[in-house]
Design an enzyme around this catalytic site. Sequence first.
Site, PDB file in Angstrom:
ATOM      1  N   GLY A 175       0.594  -1.209   0.077  1.00 29.79           N
ATOM      2  CA  GLY A 175      -0.001   0.019   0.047  1.00 29.79           C
ATOM      3  C   GLY A 175       0.912   1.297  -0.041  1.00 29.79           C
ATOM      4  O   GLY A 175       0.457   2.278  -0.827  1.00 29.79           O
TER       5      GLY A 175
ATOM      6  N   SER B 206      -3.412  -3.774  -0.609  1.00 29.23           N
ATOM      7  CA  SER B 206      -2.351  -4.784  -0.081  1.00 29.23           C
ATOM      8  C   SER B 206      -2.756  -6.025   0.217  1.00 29.23           C
ATOM      9  O   SER B 206      -3.756  -6.125   0.742  1.00 29.23           O
ATOM     10  CB  SER B 206      -1.768  -3.791   1.297  1.00 29.23           C
ATOM     11  OG  SER B 206      -0.561  -4.524   1.765  1.00 29.23           O
ATOM     12  N   ALA B 207      -1.889  -7.013   0.200  1.00 28.24           N
ATOM     13  CA  ALA B 207      -2.006  -8.189  -0.007  1.00 28.24           C
ATOM     14  C   ALA B 207      -2.378  -8.702   1.646  1.00 28.24           C
ATOM     15  O   ALA B 207      -3.166  -9.365   2.070  1.00 28.24           O
ATOM     16  CB  ALA B 207      -1.150  -9.241  -0.453  1.00 28.24           C
ATOM     17  N   HIS B 208      -1.559  -8.132   2.613  1.00 29.82           N
ATOM     18  CA  HIS B 208      -1.538  -8.685   3.950  1.00 29.82           C
ATOM     19  C   HIS B 208      -2.340  -8.124   4.747  1.00 29.82           C
ATOM     20  O   HIS B 208      -2.448  -8.580   6.000  1.00 29.82           O
ATOM     21  CB  HIS B 208       0.237  -8.291   4.583  1.00 29.82           C
ATOM     22  CG  HIS B 208       0.188  -6.983   5.067  1.00 29.82           C
ATOM     23  ND1 HIS B 208       0.175  -6.704   6.315  1.00 29.82           N
ATOM     24  CD2 HIS B 208       0.337  -5.840   4.345  1.00 29.82           C
ATOM     25  CE1 HIS B 208       0.206  -5.524   6.509  1.00 29.82           C
ATOM     26  NE2 HIS B 208       0.384  -4.802   5.257  1.00 29.82           N
TER      27      HIS B 208
ATOM     28  N   THR C 223      12.719  -6.886 -10.887  1.00 28.67           N
ATOM     29  CA  THR C 223      12.244  -8.169 -11.203  1.00 28.67           C
ATOM     30  C   THR C 223      10.932  -8.610 -10.324  1.00 28.67           C
ATOM     31  O   THR C 223      10.794  -8.181  -9.408  1.00 28.67           O
ATOM     32  CB  THR C 223      13.417  -9.365 -10.967  1.00 28.67           C
ATOM     33  OG1 THR C 223      14.719  -9.038 -11.697  1.00 28.67           O
ATOM     34  CG2 THR C 223      12.778 -10.775 -11.077  1.00 28.67           C
TER      35      THR C 223
ATOM     36  N   CYS D 284       1.670   1.547  12.157  1.00 29.55           N
ATOM     37  CA  CYS D 284       2.785   2.182  11.686  1.00 29.55           C
ATOM     38  C   CYS D 284       3.119   3.287  12.598  1.00 29.55           C
ATOM     39  O   CYS D 284       4.424   4.040  12.635  1.00 29.55           O
ATOM     40  CB  CYS D 284       2.473   2.950  10.402  1.00 29.55           C
ATOM     41  SG  CYS D 284       1.906   1.722   9.034  1.00 29.55           S
TER      42      CYS D 284
END
Length: 389
Positions: free
Chosen positions: A68, A196-198, A234, A322
């Site tokens: 994110g 965001s994935a997590h 990559t 955060c």
Amino acid sequence: MYMDHSATSPVDREVFEAMKPYFVDKFGNASTLYSMGRDARKAMESARTQVALLIGAKAEEIIFTSGGTESDNIAIKGVAYRLKDKGNHIITSAIEHPAVEETCKYLEKNGFEVTYLPVYEEGIVRISDLEDAITDRTILITIMHANNEIGTIQPIAEIGEIAREKGIYFHTDAVQSVGKIPVNVEDLNVDMLSLSAHKVYGPKGIGALYVKKGVRLEPIIHGGGHEKGLRPGTENVAGVVGLGKACEIAEKNLSYDAKYITNLRNKLIKGVLDSVEQSYLNGHPIKRLPNNINFRFSSIEGESLVLHLDSKGIAASTGSACSSKKLEPSHVLTAIGLKEVDAHGSLRLTLGKENTAEDIDHAIKSIQEVVKTLRELSPLWCAAPDAEK
């Protein structure tokens, strides 16, 4: 009992199994031409479709990032640098995640002007304030879909309509809302959206940015031509596969999970407010994420509350993950009008699909016990007149 899903979520077993082959057996570089690379590319493009389906986008509008924070930076700086000759004014809110807030502050140091819209007691931006803030130099509006601390949901579709009418790019940080409530980029009228994935039972270190077809961004990272030149490097194939699988599962289970978790949330809110005196709910009581509860308790300190709950087996937080090591009060809680002493007495509990009714009962009882213990030790509580207790 894990109740801090807004900080991160456990990787779903199905997600983990989908990722495993791409660490060892299918480890090819997705940018190479031979079969192993083509297989990796095919897996990435499949995941791109899975992400797009969750948010109502086209696969070609999805850019993979590290999460994110990077998505927010690419969107905000990308617009600012691309359109700096047209204007230098950006509009955001006073309760944004640091990924947006700090990016805007950085741009302020580099010739841009930023308006931070107030959110008032319930943590919601007023459309009239937005309309008053727009000038002929406004090039971007960036308002989060749902707040990471107090869970309030912003009127994104209305903001998007105004932005579109004025010809202003509109970005939303939807890291907390995607996978928890319906998110459709067309319905929300957004040009860019971060996820965001997590936060949705996927792996850490991978995310995505939706960029509406036709939106042009200036790259902030330079290298190869990966991800349309917006995110060179990559590709993290295993992470991308995990994000895709997590989005697929979220889409399939969204309605059931939202209803189930909302019931747990409401039970927890009622149980605490009914049984703990001088306890309050921060944020809007209804226009909030299904899994978010943010309490404040008079005359106690949030960090102590979190540590005591940890000793009872409950993982919670006292604000944004955060910002949890900062000594100053949450900027979100002060923005909704809380005094510093009250902001320091906050507790955030964010639920997930693995939580149970028994967890909620244990949490209510534990909060009662811990608050009672801490208040017996608090000079503020002991000194307060009985009428204030």
